[in-house]
Design a protein around this motif. Sequence first.
Motif, PDB file in Angstrom:
ATOM      1  N   ASP A 181      12.520   2.800 -15.978  1.00  0.00           N
ATOM      2  CA  ASP A 181      13.405   1.794 -16.854  1.00  0.00           C
ATOM      3  C   ASP A 181      13.201   2.284 -18.490  1.00  0.00           C
ATOM      4  O   ASP A 181      12.229   2.651 -18.829  1.00  0.00           O
ATOM      5  N   SER A 182      14.056   1.815 -18.986  1.00  0.00           N
ATOM      6  CA  SER A 182      14.385   2.178 -20.426  1.00  0.00           C
ATOM      7  C   SER A 182      14.134   0.919 -21.431  1.00  0.00           C
ATOM      8  O   SER A 182      14.047   1.098 -22.616  1.00  0.00           O
ATOM      9  N   ASP A 183      14.271  -0.342 -20.883  1.00  0.00           N
ATOM     10  CA  ASP A 183      14.418  -1.439 -21.512  1.00  0.00           C
ATOM     11  C   ASP A 183      13.059  -1.900 -22.144  1.00  0.00           C
ATOM     12  O   ASP A 183      11.932  -1.741 -21.579  1.00  0.00           O
ATOM     13  N   ILE A 184      13.158  -3.013 -23.298  1.00  0.00           N
ATOM     14  CA  ILE A 184      12.147  -3.654 -23.529  1.00  0.00           C
ATOM     15  C   ILE A 184      12.177  -4.918 -23.178  1.00  0.00           C
ATOM     16  O   ILE A 184      13.232  -5.681 -23.042  1.00  0.00           O
ATOM     17  N   LEU A 185      10.917  -5.587 -22.776  1.00  0.00           N
ATOM     18  CA  LEU A 185      11.054  -7.094 -22.044  1.00  0.00           C
ATOM     19  C   LEU A 185      11.500  -8.106 -23.150  1.00  0.00           C
ATOM     20  O   LEU A 185      10.666  -8.079 -24.263  1.00  0.00           O
ATOM     21  N   ASP A 186      12.271  -8.887 -22.893  1.00  0.00           N
ATOM     22  CA  ASP A 186      12.530  -9.967 -23.701  1.00  0.00           C
ATOM     23  C   ASP A 186      12.727 -11.221 -23.060  1.00  0.00           C
ATOM     24  O   ASP A 186      12.491 -11.304 -21.614  1.00  0.00           O
ATOM     25  N   THR A 187      12.724 -12.252 -23.852  1.00  0.00           N
ATOM     26  CA  THR A 187      12.375 -13.625 -23.239  1.00  0.00           C
ATOM     27  C   THR A 187      13.366 -14.108 -22.124  1.00  0.00           C
ATOM     28  O   THR A 187      12.935 -14.759 -21.139  1.00  0.00           O
ATOM     29  N   THR A 188      14.682 -13.564 -22.050  1.00  0.00           N
ATOM     30  CA  THR A 188      15.524 -14.125 -20.983  1.00  0.00           C
ATOM     31  C   THR A 188      15.381 -13.355 -19.875  1.00  0.00           C
ATOM     32  O   THR A 188      15.995 -13.478 -18.795  1.00  0.00           O
ATOM     33  N   ASN A 189      14.306 -12.123 -19.617  1.00  0.00           N
ATOM     34  CA  ASN A 189      14.142 -11.612 -18.628  1.00  0.00           C
ATOM     35  C   ASN A 189      13.168 -12.294 -17.582  1.00  0.00           C
ATOM     36  O   ASN A 189      13.003 -12.311 -16.261  1.00  0.00           O
ATOM     37  N   LEU A 190      12.525 -13.210 -18.126  1.00  0.00           N
ATOM     38  CA  LEU A 190      11.116 -13.922 -17.325  1.00  0.00           C
ATOM     39  C   LEU A 190      11.751 -14.799 -16.373  1.00  0.00           C
ATOM     40  O   LEU A 190      10.852 -15.236 -15.622  1.00  0.00           O
ATOM     41  N   GLN A 191      13.034 -15.416 -16.581  1.00  0.00           N
ATOM     42  CA  GLN A 191      13.354 -16.231 -15.543  1.00  0.00           C
ATOM     43  C   GLN A 191      13.583 -15.560 -14.067  1.00  0.00           C
ATOM     44  O   GLN A 191      13.567 -16.388 -13.048  1.00  0.00           O
TER      45      GLN A 191
ATOM     46  N   GLY B 296       0.701  -1.204   0.088  1.00  0.00           N
ATOM     47  CA  GLY B 296      -0.032  -0.131   0.141  1.00  0.00           C
ATOM     48  C   GLY B 296       0.717   1.030   0.032  1.00  0.00           C
ATOM     49  O   GLY B 296       0.368   2.294   0.441  1.00  0.00           O
ATOM     50  N   VAL B 297       2.109   1.234  -0.412  1.00  0.00           N
ATOM     51  CA  VAL B 297       2.805   2.365  -0.678  1.00  0.00           C
ATOM     52  C   VAL B 297       1.908   3.104  -1.914  1.00  0.00           C
ATOM     53  O   VAL B 297       1.818   2.780  -3.004  1.00  0.00           O
ATOM     54  N   GLY B 298       1.711   4.441  -1.497  1.00  0.00           N
ATOM     55  CA  GLY B 298       0.610   4.965  -1.969  1.00  0.00           C
ATOM     56  C   GLY B 298       1.152   5.731  -3.467  1.00  0.00           C
ATOM     57  O   GLY B 298       0.421   5.729  -4.501  1.00  0.00           O
ATOM     58  N   SER B 299       2.422   6.021  -3.738  1.00  0.00           N
ATOM     59  CA  SER B 299       2.833   6.571  -4.973  1.00  0.00           C
ATOM     60  C   SER B 299       4.159   5.796  -5.390  1.00  0.00           C
ATOM     61  O   SER B 299       5.272   5.857  -4.590  1.00  0.00           O
ATOM     62  N   ILE B 300       4.201   5.000  -6.543  1.00  0.00           N
ATOM     63  CA  ILE B 300       5.238   4.473  -7.004  1.00  0.00           C
ATOM     64  C   ILE B 300       5.566   5.020  -8.269  1.00  0.00           C
ATOM     65  O   ILE B 300       4.873   4.975  -9.237  1.00  0.00           O
ATOM     66  N   ARG B 301       7.132   5.085  -8.397  1.00  0.00           N
ATOM     67  CA  ARG B 301       7.459   5.450  -9.815  1.00  0.00           C
ATOM     68  C   ARG B 301       8.406   4.530 -10.153  1.00  0.00           C
ATOM     69  O   ARG B 301       9.198   3.926  -9.537  1.00  0.00           O
ATOM     70  N   ILE B 302       8.272   4.117 -11.395  1.00  0.00           N
ATOM     71  CA  ILE B 302       9.139   2.996 -11.976  1.00  0.00           C
ATOM     72  C   ILE B 302      10.067   3.733 -13.282  1.00  0.00           C
ATOM     73  O   ILE B 302       9.339   4.198 -14.190  1.00  0.00           O
TER      74      ILE B 302
ATOM     75  N   PHE C 142       7.450  -2.087 -23.507  1.00  0.00           N
ATOM     76  CA  PHE C 142       8.475  -1.436 -22.605  1.00  0.00           C
ATOM     77  C   PHE C 142       8.486  -2.026 -20.945  1.00  0.00           C
ATOM     78  O   PHE C 142       7.171  -2.058 -20.651  1.00  0.00           O
ATOM     79  N   LYS C 143       9.483  -2.152 -20.467  1.00  0.00           N
ATOM     80  CA  LYS C 143       9.216  -2.814 -18.859  1.00  0.00           C
ATOM     81  C   LYS C 143       8.491  -1.636 -18.233  1.00  0.00           C
ATOM     82  O   LYS C 143       7.712  -2.022 -17.167  1.00  0.00           O
ATOM     83  N   SER C 144       8.837  -0.294 -18.345  1.00  0.00           N
ATOM     84  CA  SER C 144       8.084   0.864 -17.480  1.00  0.00           C
ATOM     85  C   SER C 144       6.697   0.630 -17.686  1.00  0.00           C
ATOM     86  O   SER C 144       5.973   0.774 -16.780  1.00  0.00           O
ATOM     87  N   GLU C 145       6.002   0.385 -18.847  1.00  0.00           N
ATOM     88  CA  GLU C 145       4.608   0.577 -19.015  1.00  0.00           C
ATOM     89  C   GLU C 145       4.093  -1.024 -18.401  1.00  0.00           C
ATOM     90  O   GLU C 145       3.110  -0.911 -17.907  1.00  0.00           O
ATOM     91  N   ALA C 146       4.749  -2.285 -18.999  1.00  0.00           N
ATOM     92  CA  ALA C 146       3.882  -3.113 -18.452  1.00  0.00           C
ATOM     93  C   ALA C 146       4.192  -3.555 -16.922  1.00  0.00           C
ATOM     94  O   ALA C 146       3.093  -4.035 -16.453  1.00  0.00           O
ATOM     95  N   SER C 147       5.026  -3.160 -16.329  1.00  0.00           N
ATOM     96  CA  SER C 147       5.315  -3.187 -14.787  1.00  0.00           C
ATOM     97  C   SER C 147       4.462  -2.447 -14.150  1.00  0.00           C
ATOM     98  O   SER C 147       3.564  -2.829 -13.247  1.00  0.00           O
ATOM     99  N   SER C 148       4.085  -1.144 -14.623  1.00  0.00           N
ATOM    100  CA  SER C 148       2.995  -0.227 -14.141  1.00  0.00           C
ATOM    101  C   SER C 148       1.584  -0.867 -14.192  1.00  0.00           C
ATOM    102  O   SER C 148       0.924  -0.812 -13.212  1.00  0.00           O
ATOM    103  N   GLU C 149       1.516  -1.350 -15.327  1.00  0.00           N
ATOM    104  CA  GLU C 149       0.059  -1.884 -15.480  1.00  0.00           C
ATOM    105  C   GLU C 149      -0.024  -3.062 -14.516  1.00  0.00           C
ATOM    106  O   GLU C 149      -1.287  -3.310 -14.054  1.00  0.00           O
TER     107      GLU C 149
END
Length: 253
Positions: free
Chosen positions: A60-70, A52-58, A83-90
């Motif tokens: 990141d400049s990268d695009i998610l690739d398969t090797t990241n999911l591990q 419940g931390v009220g305001s979170i900023r992320i 984009f990781k910034s977009e997908a993670s915030s969503e």
Amino acid sequence: MLSPEELSRYSRNILLNEVKRAGQEKLKNSVVTVIGAGGLGSPALLYLGAAGVGSIRIIDSDILDTTNLQRQIIFKHSDIGRFKSEASSENLRSLNPYIRVEGIQARLTTENAKELLKGSDLVLEGSDNFDTKFLTNDICVEERIPFITAGVLRFEGMVMGVRPGMDACFRCVYENPPPPEHVPSCADAGVIGSMAGMIGTIQVTESIQFLLNDSERDSGLFGRILQVDSRSMEFRTISAVRRKDCIVCGALH
Ligand SMILES: [Zn+2]
């Protein structure tokens, strides 16, 4: 003010004497910036959001690739190519719709760092490179923003907290970034995914206690460095000593 839905959602926090309703409201009013939505940032973000931390900023400049999911567990297979910034915030918003999450698609640079970190109560640094770690240190010290930095490689990891003007900074300990050819990255040398999870989770556990303003607490990771070797499962905490001649924090009081 916490709504009835929020009181119920955070009830296991609020039950704690060290949190109660006032502590939960403090978390809700906190602004935390996370640098790097990677192996460390993923668990850190999930637990910051869930707590419940009220305001979170992320940031990141990268695009998610398969090797990241591990290891980057905030993402789904269907996020590959985004984009990781977009997908993670969503994904974080879908975990907890009661918080504000801002994804910033950028790499931290000397030009933008001050602007991007401004207004944070705490910064969590979990990037994969020393340039970003030193830059985060230098800007946070200058702006007097407390931060917790962490790193992970192969089977090992470290975490260090800095309250500028009080604790040793990253440069007091490491002085200058090592030449890039001397530093293997996770991409070259590998990393156990859960090791990133373990270190990121320590980073966020320390963050939540810091945000609760447990100022009496003197045993955490501020002013200290935790080193973890998961092969021997040895956890070692050493004091970080301030250097009077540190070019970044030497003159700070
Ligand atoms: Zn220093």
